[in-house]
Scaffold this motif. Structure first.
Motif, short mmCIF file in Angstrom:
data_model
loop_
_atom_site.label_atom_id
_atom_site.label_comp_id
_atom_site.label_asym_id
_atom_site.label_seq_id
_atom_site.Cartn_x
_atom_site.Cartn_y
_atom_site.Cartn_z
N VAL A 330 26.07 42.31 39.51
CA VAL A 330 25.84 41.60 40.77
C VAL A 330 26.69 40.33 40.82
O VAL A 330 27.31 40.01 41.85
CB VAL A 330 24.35 41.26 40.94
CG1 VAL A 330 24.13 40.30 42.11
CG2 VAL A 330 23.54 42.53 41.15
N ASN A 331 26.76 39.59 39.71
CA ASN A 331 27.57 38.37 39.68
C ASN A 331 29.05 38.67 39.89
O ASN A 331 29.75 37.94 40.59
CB ASN A 331 27.37 37.65 38.35
CG ASN A 331 26.20 36.68 38.39
OD1 ASN A 331 25.95 36.05 39.39
ND2 ASN A 331 25.48 36.58 37.29
N LEU A 332 29.52 39.73 39.28
CA LEU A 332 30.92 40.11 39.45
C LEU A 332 31.21 40.45 40.91
O LEU A 332 32.21 40.02 41.49
CB LEU A 332 31.27 41.29 38.55
CG LEU A 332 32.69 41.86 38.71
CD1 LEU A 332 33.74 40.78 38.44
CD2 LEU A 332 32.89 43.06 37.79
N ILE A 333 30.31 41.21 41.53
CA ILE A 333 30.48 41.57 42.94
C ILE A 333 30.50 40.32 43.81
O ILE A 333 31.35 40.19 44.72
CB ILE A 333 29.37 42.54 43.38
CG1 ILE A 333 29.52 43.89 42.67
CG2 ILE A 333 29.38 42.74 44.89
CD1 ILE A 333 28.36 44.82 42.86
N LEU A 334 29.59 39.39 43.56
CA LEU A 334 29.54 38.16 44.36
C LEU A 334 30.82 37.34 44.23
O LEU A 334 31.36 36.84 45.22
CB LEU A 334 28.33 37.31 43.96
CG LEU A 334 26.95 37.81 44.42
CD1 LEU A 334 25.85 36.94 43.83
CD2 LEU A 334 26.85 37.81 45.94
N LEU A 335 31.33 37.20 43.00
CA LEU A 335 32.54 36.41 42.79
C LEU A 335 33.75 37.07 43.42
O LEU A 335 34.63 36.39 43.99
CB LEU A 335 32.76 36.17 41.30
CG LEU A 335 31.80 35.19 40.63
CD1 LEU A 335 32.07 35.10 39.13
CD2 LEU A 335 31.93 33.81 41.25
N LEU A 336 33.82 38.39 43.33
CA LEU A 336 34.94 39.10 43.97
C LEU A 336 34.89 38.96 45.48
O LEU A 336 35.91 38.74 46.14
CB LEU A 336 34.93 40.58 43.56
CG LEU A 336 35.28 40.89 42.11
CD1 LEU A 336 35.09 42.38 41.82
CD2 LEU A 336 36.73 40.48 41.80
N LEU A 337 33.68 39.08 46.03
CA LEU A 337 33.53 38.90 47.48
C LEU A 337 33.89 37.47 47.89
O LEU A 337 34.58 37.26 48.90
CB LEU A 337 32.09 39.21 47.90
CG LEU A 337 31.70 40.67 48.01
CD1 LEU A 337 30.21 40.80 48.31
CD2 LEU A 337 32.51 41.37 49.11
N ALA A 338 33.44 36.50 47.11
CA ALA A 338 33.74 35.11 47.43
C ALA A 338 35.24 34.87 47.38
O ALA A 338 35.81 34.19 48.25
CB ALA A 338 33.02 34.18 46.44
N LEU A 339 35.91 35.46 46.40
CA LEU A 339 37.36 35.27 46.25
C LEU A 339 38.11 35.82 47.46
O LEU A 339 38.98 35.14 48.02
CB LEU A 339 37.82 35.96 44.97
CG LEU A 339 39.31 35.84 44.61
CD1 LEU A 339 39.66 34.38 44.35
CD2 LEU A 339 39.63 36.70 43.39
N ILE A 340 37.77 37.03 47.89
CA ILE A 340 38.51 37.65 48.99
C ILE A 340 38.12 37.05 50.34
O ILE A 340 38.93 36.94 51.26
CB ILE A 340 38.32 39.18 48.98
CG1 ILE A 340 39.43 39.85 49.78
CG2 ILE A 340 36.96 39.57 49.50
CD1 ILE A 340 40.81 39.73 49.16
N LEU A 341 36.85 36.62 50.49
CA LEU A 341 36.41 36.04 51.76
C LEU A 341 36.99 34.64 51.97
O LEU A 341 37.29 34.25 53.10
CB LEU A 341 34.88 36.00 51.82
CG LEU A 341 34.18 37.35 52.00
CD1 LEU A 341 32.68 37.20 51.84
CD2 LEU A 341 34.51 37.96 53.37
N HIS A 342 37.15 33.89 50.89
CA HIS A 342 37.76 32.56 51.02
C HIS A 342 39.29 32.66 51.13
O HIS A 342 39.92 31.70 51.58
CB HIS A 342 37.38 31.67 49.84
CG HIS A 342 36.00 31.12 49.93
ND1 HIS A 342 35.68 30.04 50.71
CD2 HIS A 342 34.83 31.52 49.36
CE1 HIS A 342 34.39 29.77 50.61
NE2 HIS A 342 33.85 30.65 49.79
N TRP A 343 39.82 33.76 50.66
CA TRP A 343 41.24 34.12 50.84
C TRP A 343 42.17 33.27 49.98
O TRP A 343 43.04 33.78 49.30
CB TRP A 343 41.61 34.03 52.32
CG TRP A 343 42.91 34.72 52.67
CD1 TRP A 343 44.06 34.12 53.13
CD2 TRP A 343 43.20 36.11 52.60
NE1 TRP A 343 45.03 35.07 53.37
CE2 TRP A 343 44.53 36.31 53.05
CE3 TRP A 343 42.45 37.23 52.21
CZ2 TRP A 343 45.14 37.55 53.11
CZ3 TRP A 343 43.06 38.48 52.27
CH2 TRP A 343 44.39 38.64 52.71
#
Length: 504
Positions: A330-343
């Protein structure tokens, strides 16, 4: 700025408030908690000595340790406290990361735009409080950590737009998912543990196999995906939304964010200002070395690398891919999402910096909860408590008794379901003896565990940090919600248990 209000009530604050009886009860509870309840850290300090005293009363020794340093029983209370103090350190870091990662996702531009649009839906203070409760529970069903952060930020934006709404009630409803449905959702710890061979300890698998005769695992289809569990969760959801509507105080008696001295800035404007400040502080990206921080290239590459790994990870999972979900994933998914959403990496770094304070309560308090956990788990106290409950129970009342037990213990050890591995052997063993459905006992345990969160402030910490509130500000409302939801839980777990056989 567009605002909405019950104009008549807001413009005539001298008129008598027309609160219904439930709203008046919630206000009385809130007045009591604001005056008498300590901050969240006070709960763990007092709880430590409550459990210590209970251990003494039940005959536990004060000091002593077994010869085997790897033993998990036979400790005295003092040594058990010390052994348990750092036992949740990995869990502590996971929880801190899940809060920070969830915050980083929630404040990204795409999600911030979504929150800003959702905040425009409720048109009145009462609707705002009920809407916040519904969103909190729906998001908690998907993932409890994301719900804590997402709904807290949504509540702030709603409070800015809807005049006359009680900020304390909004804060309580933003947390509601953790006190109702989260453990029955897709991130429910106990259900995921018993469904996975790698997550479920051997002693737990052995006692499950003794009752089933075939496997030491309980699939998700026999826990969170039981129709009885889904219906029970839906009923609790409806009761909680109705209560949220009824608990809302009138604008004349509400305390707004402004009344509490809390400044609210427009979410999108705040995001823009923060990003501009960071860029200015670093020279606006004019240095050649700043290129990496402003370019999305490596953010995209890391996201694709993580996506590739996750696809392989879930493809190799045995049985249902949901069984492979754990806190690290779950933490990995959140960090990956945060990375791509912040661009741009610069924006993600800024979001993590601003989200870190929300995890401060977890970092401070988890070790002390670990000490309480140690005094319960590494002595004979847990079995003593469970023995009391089983002795006064039978097959009909056993689910309700375990729901109460899970709730009471969850007040002192708010582990997010991790303590299930300690309690599962005797909870399931008693279910085997009483011929009660094993999977249903996981559901029962989860519903009781969630209900405890309405009575103690531990999991409120991220929500409170984002909203700028104290536990005492919202616990009058969460206690009133508990009085409505927990009796319903006891009734439902007892009723639906009669529809389930004992699987062999």
């Amino acid at each position: 700025m567009t605002t909405r209000t019950d104009e008549a009530a807001a413009s005539q604050p001298g008129l008598p408030a027309r609160d219904n009886p439930l709203a008046r009860i919630a206000l009385r509870f809130t007045a009591f908690t604001e005056r008498w309840l300590p901050d969240a850290f006070g709960f763990v300090l007092v709880g430590t000595f409550v459990i210590f005293a209970l251990g003494l009363l039940t005959g536990e020794k004060i000091v002593g340790a077994p010869a085997d340093p790897k033993a998990t029983t036979g400790y005295g209370l003092v040594d058990a406290w010390g052994k348990g103090f750092w036992s949740l350190i990995q869990f502590t870091l996971q929880m801190a990361m899940i809060i920070i990662g969830g915050y980083a996702v929630a404040v990204s531009r795409p999600v911030a735009r979504l929150i800003a649009r959702l905040a425009q839906i409720p048109k009145s203070p009462r609707a705002a409080i009920a809407f916040t409760a519904a969103v909190a529970m729906l998001t908690a069903y998907l993932n409890w950590a994301f719900s804590l952060v997402f709904t807290a930020i949504l509540a702030k934006e709603i409070a800015r737009l809807v005049r006359g709404v009680d900020y304390r009630a909004l804060g309580a409803m933003a947390f509601l998912g953790l006190g109702t449905v989260w453990a029955q959702g897709l991130s429910g710890s106990a259900a995921l543990q018993v469904a996975s061979e790698s997550s479920s300890p051997a002693p737990v698998q052995e006692v499950i196999k003794a009752g089933r005769g075939d496997s030491g695992l309980i699939p998700l289809t026999e826990t969170i995906f039981l129709w009885q569990g889904i219906v029970a969760t839906a009923i609790i959801f409806l009761i909680a939304v109705a209560m949220a509507w009824l608990l809302a105080p009138s604008p004349g008696r509400a305390k707004t964010a402004q009344d509490l001295g809390i400044e609210l800035r427009p979410l999108l404007e705040e995001r823009s200002a923060d990003t501009t400040d960071v860029a200015a502080a670093r020279g606006g990206g004019r240095r050649p070395g700043d290129w990496l921080e402003y370019s999305p290239l490596f953010a995209i590459l890391i996201f694709l690398l993580g996506l590739w790994y996750l696809a392989r990870y879930f493809a190799n999972a045995k049985g249902n891919p949901l069984n492979a979900l754990d806190l690290n994933t779950v933490n990995l998914i959140l960090l990956l999402l945060a990375l791509i959403l912040h661009w741009r990496p610069l924006r993600l770094v800024d979001a993590v910096r601003r989200g870190a304070p929300a995890a401060s309560g977890v970092l401070l308090q988890f070790p002390f909860y670990g000490g309480i956990f140690g005094m319960i788990a590494y002595t004979g106290l847990a079995k003593t408590i469970a023995g009391w409950l089983v002795d006064i129970s039978n097959a009909f009342f056993y689910p309700a008794v375990i729901a109460i037990y899970s709730c009471v213990l969850g007040i002192f050890v708010p582990s997010g379901g991790s303590k299930w591995v300690i309690e599962a052997p005797y909870v399931i063993e008693a279910a085997n003896q009483l011929q009660v459905h094993q999977g249903w006992m996981v559901v029962v345990y989860d519903l009781g565990e969630a209900s405890a969160n309405l009575l103690q402030p531990f999991w409120m910490l991220p929500t409170l940090a984002i909203l700028g509130l104290k536990a005492r500000d919202i616990m009058g409302y969460t206690f009133a919600m508990f009085l409505a939801c927990f009796p319903a839980v006891l009734f439902l777990v007892t009723l639906f248990a009669q529809t389930l056989g004992f699987p062999r």
